[in-house]
Design a protein around this motif. Structure first.
Motif, short mmCIF file in Angstrom:
data_model
loop_
_atom_site.label_atom_id
_atom_site.label_comp_id
_atom_site.label_asym_id
_atom_site.label_seq_id
_atom_site.Cartn_x
_atom_site.Cartn_y
_atom_site.Cartn_z
N MET A 93 0.83 -1.17 0.00
CA MET A 93 0.00 0.00 0.00
C MET A 93 0.88 1.25 0.00
N GLU A 94 0.48 2.24 -0.76
CA GLU A 94 1.22 3.48 -0.85
C GLU A 94 0.36 4.62 -0.33
N ASN A 95 1.01 5.56 0.37
CA ASN A 95 0.32 6.75 0.87
C ASN A 95 0.90 7.99 0.23
N VAL A 96 0.01 8.94 -0.06
CA VAL A 96 0.41 10.22 -0.61
C VAL A 96 -0.31 11.30 0.21
N LEU A 97 0.44 12.34 0.57
CA LEU A 97 -0.16 13.49 1.23
C LEU A 97 -0.47 14.52 0.15
N GLU A 98 -1.72 14.92 0.07
CA GLU A 98 -2.17 15.89 -0.91
C GLU A 98 -2.49 17.20 -0.19
N LEU A 99 -1.80 18.28 -0.58
CA LEU A 99 -2.02 19.60 0.00
C LEU A 99 -2.79 20.44 -1.02
N LEU A 100 -3.92 20.98 -0.61
CA LEU A 100 -4.81 21.69 -1.53
C LEU A 100 -4.84 23.18 -1.20
N PHE A 101 -4.69 23.99 -2.25
CA PHE A 101 -4.72 25.44 -2.13
C PHE A 101 -5.70 25.98 -3.16
N GLU A 102 -6.27 27.17 -2.88
CA GLU A 102 -7.23 27.77 -3.81
C GLU A 102 -7.15 29.28 -3.69
N ASN A 103 -7.43 29.97 -4.81
CA ASN A 103 -7.49 31.43 -4.75
C ASN A 103 -8.94 31.89 -4.80
N ALA A 104 -9.16 33.19 -4.69
CA ALA A 104 -10.53 33.74 -4.64
C ALA A 104 -11.30 33.47 -5.92
N ALA A 105 -10.60 33.31 -7.05
CA ALA A 105 -11.26 33.05 -8.32
C ALA A 105 -11.61 31.57 -8.49
N GLY A 106 -11.26 30.75 -7.50
CA GLY A 106 -11.57 29.33 -7.58
C GLY A 106 -10.49 28.50 -8.25
N ARG A 107 -9.38 29.13 -8.61
CA ARG A 107 -8.28 28.39 -9.23
C ARG A 107 -7.59 27.54 -8.16
N ALA A 108 -7.48 26.26 -8.42
CA ALA A 108 -6.92 25.33 -7.43
C ALA A 108 -5.50 24.93 -7.80
N PHE A 109 -4.75 24.59 -6.77
CA PHE A 109 -3.39 24.09 -6.94
C PHE A 109 -3.18 23.03 -5.87
N ARG A 110 -2.49 21.97 -6.24
CA ARG A 110 -2.22 20.94 -5.24
C ARG A 110 -0.77 20.51 -5.32
N ILE A 111 -0.27 20.10 -4.19
CA ILE A 111 1.06 19.54 -4.08
C ILE A 111 0.89 18.15 -3.48
N THR A 112 1.52 17.15 -4.09
CA THR A 112 1.46 15.80 -3.54
C THR A 112 2.85 15.38 -3.09
N LEU A 113 2.89 14.74 -1.95
CA LEU A 113 4.13 14.26 -1.36
C LEU A 113 4.02 12.77 -1.08
N ASN A 114 4.94 11.99 -1.62
CA ASN A 114 4.91 10.54 -1.43
C ASN A 114 5.40 10.15 -0.04
N ASP A 115 4.85 9.08 0.47
CA ASP A 115 5.28 8.46 1.73
C ASP A 115 5.38 9.43 2.91
N PRO A 116 4.27 10.09 3.25
CA PRO A 116 4.31 10.98 4.41
C PRO A 116 4.48 10.18 5.70
N LYS A 117 5.04 10.82 6.71
CA LYS A 117 5.18 10.16 8.01
C LYS A 117 3.79 9.76 8.51
N PRO A 118 3.64 8.56 9.04
CA PRO A 118 2.32 8.11 9.47
C PRO A 118 1.76 8.86 10.68
N ASP A 119 2.62 9.53 11.44
CA ASP A 119 2.16 10.20 12.65
C ASP A 119 2.01 11.71 12.49
N LEU A 120 1.88 12.20 11.25
CA LEU A 120 1.68 13.63 11.03
C LEU A 120 0.38 14.09 11.67
#
Length: 71
Positions: free
Chosen positions: A1-28
């Motif tokens: 099984m693989e885990n990815v941490l997805e960080l989601l950002f958005e601006n006032a116009a609704g434009r979205a941006f995401r950053i994904t990080l592989n194998d985040p620490k399980p105790d975050l």
């Protein structure tokens, strides 16, 4: 099984941006994730032509891969 941490950002116009990080620490903790996201925003890595970004959310995505043997 693989885990990815997805960080989601958005601006006032609704434009979205995401950053994904592989194998985040399980105790975050949510506080650690939010702090890291705030650090990303404070370093102005986004194109501000589209307006300032805010934190929209975060997810842990878990995937399971099953290989298929082909004859």
């Amino acid at each position: 099984m693989e885990n990815v941490l997805e960080l989601l950002f958005e601006n006032a116009a609704g434009r979205a941006f995401r950053i994904t990080l592989n194998d985040p620490k399980p105790d975050l903790t949510p506080a650690q994730i939010q702090s890291a996201m705030a650090l990303v925003l404070s370093n102005d890595i986004f194109d501000l032509e589209a307006g300032p970004y805010t934190i929209s959310g975060a997810n842990i995505i878990t995937t399971d891969t099953t290989p298929i043997e082909l004859a």
